[in-house]
Write an enzyme that holds these catalytic residues in place. Structure first.
Site, short mmCIF file in Angstrom:
data_model
loop_
_atom_site.label_atom_id
_atom_site.label_comp_id
_atom_site.label_asym_id
_atom_site.label_seq_id
_atom_site.Cartn_x
_atom_site.Cartn_y
_atom_site.Cartn_z
N GLN A 114 0.90 -1.09 0.05
CA GLN A 114 0.04 0.19 0.19
C GLN A 114 0.85 1.30 -0.06
O GLN A 114 0.36 2.29 -0.28
CB GLN A 114 -0.95 0.00 1.29
CG GLN A 114 -2.03 -0.99 1.21
CD GLN A 114 -2.70 -0.98 2.59
OE1 GLN A 114 -2.86 -1.86 3.32
NE2 GLN A 114 -3.30 -0.21 3.00
N PHE A 127 -6.07 -3.99 3.65
CA PHE A 127 -6.87 -3.80 4.58
C PHE A 127 -5.96 -3.33 5.65
O PHE A 127 -6.25 -3.30 7.26
CB PHE A 127 -7.65 -5.13 5.13
CG PHE A 127 -8.43 -5.73 4.22
CD1 PHE A 127 -9.55 -5.27 3.71
CD2 PHE A 127 -8.14 -7.12 3.55
CE1 PHE A 127 -10.19 -6.05 2.79
CE2 PHE A 127 -8.79 -7.67 2.69
CZ PHE A 127 -9.77 -7.07 2.00
N GLU A 153 0.02 -1.61 4.58
CA GLU A 153 0.58 -0.33 4.79
C GLU A 153 2.19 -0.15 5.22
O GLU A 153 3.10 0.57 4.77
CB GLU A 153 -0.15 0.37 5.61
CG GLU A 153 0.04 1.98 5.74
CD GLU A 153 -0.90 2.73 6.60
OE1 GLU A 153 -1.94 2.29 6.90
OE2 GLU A 153 -0.44 3.82 7.13
N ARG A 169 -5.36 7.47 16.87
CA ARG A 169 -6.80 7.24 16.38
C ARG A 169 -7.87 6.79 17.25
O ARG A 169 -8.97 6.89 17.34
CB ARG A 169 -6.61 6.74 14.99
CG ARG A 169 -8.12 6.58 14.25
CD ARG A 169 -7.92 6.38 12.86
NE ARG A 169 -7.64 7.14 12.03
CZ ARG A 169 -8.07 7.92 11.07
NH1 ARG A 169 -9.36 8.29 11.58
NH2 ARG A 169 -7.78 8.70 10.15
N ARG A 225 -8.12 -1.85 8.82
CA ARG A 225 -9.42 -1.01 8.37
C ARG A 225 -9.83 -0.56 9.89
O ARG A 225 -10.43 -1.01 10.54
CB ARG A 225 -10.18 -2.05 7.75
CG ARG A 225 -11.27 -1.35 7.01
CD ARG A 225 -11.74 -2.37 6.04
NE ARG A 225 -12.67 -1.61 5.04
CZ ARG A 225 -13.43 -2.50 4.13
NH1 ARG A 225 -13.13 -3.76 4.18
NH2 ARG A 225 -14.38 -1.88 3.25
N THR A 270 -4.30 11.26 10.45
CA THR A 270 -4.04 11.77 11.71
C THR A 270 -2.84 12.65 11.82
O THR A 270 -2.63 13.82 12.46
CB THR A 270 -4.27 11.17 12.78
OG1 THR A 270 -3.41 10.34 13.03
CG2 THR A 270 -5.68 10.41 13.03
N ALA A 293 -6.05 5.16 5.23
CA ALA A 293 -6.60 6.25 6.08
C ALA A 293 -8.09 6.65 5.22
O ALA A 293 -8.64 7.75 5.34
CB ALA A 293 -6.06 7.63 6.24
N GLU A 301 -13.25 2.83 5.36
CA GLU A 301 -13.11 2.38 6.79
C GLU A 301 -14.43 2.58 7.61
O GLU A 301 -14.84 1.36 8.11
CB GLU A 301 -11.67 2.86 7.51
CG GLU A 301 -10.59 2.66 6.85
CD GLU A 301 -9.31 3.42 7.47
OE1 GLU A 301 -9.44 4.64 7.46
OE2 GLU A 301 -8.67 2.76 8.37
#
Ligand code: LUZ
Ligand code: MOS
Length: 777
Positions: free
Chosen positions: A215, A246, A250, A328, A360, A458, A527, A730
């Site tokens: 990702q 998912f 990342e 988060r 996710r 974030t 995100a 998400e």
């Protein structure tokens, strides 16, 4: 009269003109998917002489490496080389946020599955055979499995974070009701259909090209350069698409790509490293399990006046993305409710599990589960339905979140009330009540789940993207962005944007692979923001090209550019169709030596966050919605089925209804799986027990709700959403949390003595125990 007015190119065509494309559109990838023609890393045409690699990983969760004997493995015919940390020319370091994670273990191992060496052989089979011939002697060190244990032993990733609004301590003094309790939510395996993998090839001058299932192409490039001790420009990372991510790719797609590149560096030969399912399950991190304790205080009229939580995040053996995920959790700790006095604290606890990672929702779901549990506990004790408390506390326009952002364009009450009226809540209630009156062995339960999810990374600096758009001289278009297609349909959305701006058919537009030489320094596709960020960059680039083309046309027609428009492949002058076709216009532009390439940059405006105060405006906007989930529990067996999931979802103005609905339904079911049946299990030595699909169960066709209905909430959308079509990746996962509470309510209908538990997933075993639980003495 023509006035030379200046306008913002980005907003120029936002509304009316784009409505034509806001219809149901098929994911452009479906055609190759159903024919099996879509290309993944494992499908790359490998060069002659390519080597295959397999990772040798730690059999112990924590210990000192005393001795490793590679001699038998090295002697096996077909084994080319075994690489360890000693073969790393740069830094043995892959940590993204905190540099605390080696690529290969040096003297200690910190989790079962931790990579120690890379075996490179002529075939994958030989490499696997060689792996079995390696012997390792590890001196055991104490193993920490749970977050609570880590906390007791003072084992943390970093400093705790605390968000505060109002004065929760003082507010408890004014509360009529106060409840305290503990909750647990387990991890979740990503189970992307395509396992982790990469293919590295040597180019000239020591340059390396990596095809990766990631990702985050830039993360792969940057980390490979660091580990190899070479410049980033020597590494090219290319991604065609992923068979699911998912969040699992990342950060955690990186090590395999780095290892393949390291082998290529040493052998000057192509190297393929694709994990098989067992290796992937064992070596990679998952959604973070959370153990949390809360205290909630309500007024007589059921307003939540005060809320305190301590979240213990089980981070695993290294930071990975844990600090961002913890953050988060705090952002979403009050879900879609307004609570005037809040104190939330999160501790990232270091354990001997594989480093847990993005999944996710990114910590949001874990935060929301706790406040929903606190509400359910309060409702059960006070003797009202959880719904009453949920409804009494829904967020309103201009309410402040604990992190200081003031809520705007709030759809919490709108989606809640719409769900109640659209789905005829009175008759649903009646149905459940009648059913439960007339049935003794089967009981139904229902629960509402409102959601509120903030859109943006974030970490403010990550909110940017670029698009490189070429119009070729035959009029066809090629677009490169930072977006990684992983089944979510982002390529289709980007095609729609360009098709709309140029008013040419979807077939005239191609999305190129995601490649670090075409679009550099990118944030990962994550995100829920990929379509917003990359779509806005594409929109900007296309609009700049459009202005140039209009100038060319206006010169030809001897009119002002303002009088020119493009429609259905033709130039229009004063809304009258001319003879000039799109291809012709492109030829004219070539002759006029006009640039038919544009590279645009987009960075989300307005957002900011001050970590020293834990206040700011981190999100471009929020996504809202409400789900109602109904279950039927078999009270002999403890098994359950979901009768229905009824959802009112805030898409804004959906630009691709089919794709967005697919995201909502997929996320719902992934959320239900997390809450009900997916049970990750490690033994006390840190070995993964749920290490195959026979022991790790995910929802199948028979366990999804019999009836899923999703109604779009008609809203204005948001200007920071691409074409006002809100992010959808998400947020809907959290609808699945309702499944947990629906089951609780059904158990309660059967066994009034049941003392509600907040320990997810709610597997049939736990349901059965609850059904026959005795009244505590
Ligand atoms: N990844 C990330 C994410 O790096 N930052 C985020 O805020 C985020 N949020 C959701 C999913 N992935
Ligand atoms: Mo993420 S959880 O990779 O959007």
């Amino acid at each position: 009269m023509h006035k030379n007015k200046s306008y913002n190119i980005l907003d120029a065509k936002l509304d009316a003109e784009y409505t034509a494309l806001k219809k149901s559109i098929k994911n452009r990838d479906s055609y190759t998917h159903v024919r099996g023609e879509s290309l993944y890393v494992d499908d790359v045409n490998i060069r002659q002489g390519t080597f295959h690699a397999v990772v040798f990983d730690s059999p112990k969760a924590h210990g000192k490496i005393k001795h490793i004997d590679y001699s038998k493995a090295e002697a096996l015919e077909g084994v080319e080389r075994i690489l360890t940390y000693k073969d790393i020319p740069g830094k043995n370091q892959i940590g993204g946020i905190i540099p605390d994670e080696p690529l290969f273990a040096e003297n200690e191992v910190h989790f079962c599955g931790m990579p120690i060496a890379l075996i490179i052989a002529e075939t994958e089979f030989i490499a696997r055979e060689a792996r079995r011939l390696i012997t390792i002697d590890i001196e055991d060190l104490p193993v920490i499995i749970t977050a609570k244990d880590a906390k007791e032993k003072g084992s943390f990733i970093n400093e705790p974070r605390t968000f505060n609004l109002g004065d929760s301590e003082k507010a408890f003094e004014n509360c009529e009701y106060i409840f305290e309790g503990e909750t647990f939510s387990n991890g979740q395996e990503h189970l992307y259909i395509e396992a982790q993998g990469a293919y590295a090839e040597p180019l000239e001058n020591g340059n390396i090209k990596i095809t990766s299932s990631t990702q985050g192409p830039t993360a792969v490039q940057k980390t490979t350069a660091l580990v190899l001790g070479i410049a980033m420009h020597k590494i090219e990372v290319d991604v065609t698409r992923l068979g699911g991510g998912f969040g699992g790719k990342e950060d955690q797609a990186t090590p395999w790509a780095v290892m393949a590149a390291l082998a290529t560096y040493h052998l000057n030969q192509s190297v393929k490293l694709v994990l098989n399912r067992h290796d992937d399950l064992r070596m990679t991190g998952k959604r973070h399990p959370y153990e949390s304790s809360y205290k909630i205080g309500l007024s007589k009229d059921l307003k939540i006046l005060a809320y305190q939580v301590e979240f213990l995040q089980n981070s695993g053996a290294a930071a990975d993305l844990s600090p961002a995920i913890a953050e988060r959790t705090l952002f979403h700790a009050t879900n879609s409710y307004y609570v005037p006095n809040v104190t939330t604290k999160v501790l990232s606890c270091k354990t001997n599990l594989p480093p847990n990672t993005a999944f996710r929702g990114f910590g949001g779901p874990q935060g929301m589960f706790v406040i929903e549990s606190a509400i359910a506990r309060a409702a059960d004790s006070i003797g009202v339905s959880a719904r009453t408390i949920q409804e009494a506390n829904l967020l309103d326009e201009n309410d402040t979140f604990s992190y200081g952002q003031v809520a705007k364009q709030v759809e919490a009450k709108n989606s809640w009330n719409s769900a109640k009226s659209l789905f005829e809540i009175e008759s649903l209630d009646q149905e459940v009540e009648d059913f439960n009156k007339n049935n003794s062995v089967f009981k139904k339960g229902m629960a509402f789940m409102p959601i509120c999810f903030g859109i943006s990374f974030t970490n403010t600096p990550m909110n940017h993207a670029r698009a490189l758009v070429h119009i070729y001289l035959d009029g066809s278009v090629g677009i490169s962005t930072a977006a990684v297609e992983m089944g979510q349909g982002v390529n289709t959305k980007i095609i729609q944007i360009a098709a709309q701006v140029f008013s040419i058919p979807l077939e005239s537009i191609k999305i190129e692979s995601t490649n670090t030489t075409r679009v550099a320094n990118t944030s990962p596709s994550a995100a829920s923001s990929t379509a917003d960020l990359n779509g806005k960059a594409t929109l900007k680039a296309c609009n700049i090209l459009l202005e140039r083309l209009k100038k060319v046309a206006s010169k030809y027609h001897k009119v002002n550019p303002d009088q020119v428009s493009l429609k259905d492949g033709f130039v229009y002058v004063d809304h009258e169709k001319s003879q000039v076709e799109w291809q012709h216009l492109i030829s004219m532009a070539m002759i006029e030596r006009v640039a038919l390439t544009e590279n645009a940059h987009y960075a989300t405006p307005e957002i900011h966050f001050d970590k020293s105060k834990e206040k700011g405006h981190p999100f471009a906007y929020h996504v809202y919605g409400t789900s109602i989930i109904t279950t039927t529990v078999d009270c002999m067996r403890g098994t359950y089925e979901f009768d229905s999931a009824k959802i009112v979802h805030d898409y804004g103005k959906s630009m691709s209804k089919g794709i967005d609905l697919g995201q909502v339904e997929g996320a719902l079911i992934q959320g239900i799986g997390w809450m009900t049946m997916e049970e990750i299990s490690y033994n006390e030595d840190g070995k993964l027990l749920s290490n195959a699909l026979s022991t790790y169960k995910i929802p199948d066709l028979f366990s999804v709700p019999k009836h899923v209905e999703t109604v779009p909430l008609e809203t204005d959308g948001h200007v920071l959403a691409i074409l006002k079509s809100k992010a959808v990746g998400e947020p809907p996962l959290m609808y699945g949390i309702g499944a947990y509470f629906a089951i609780q309510n059904a158990i309660k209908a059967f066994n009034p003595n049941y003392n509600m538990k907040f320990h997810a997933p709610m597997t049939p075993e736990k349901v059965l125990m609850g059904l026959y639980e005795k009244k505590p003495d």
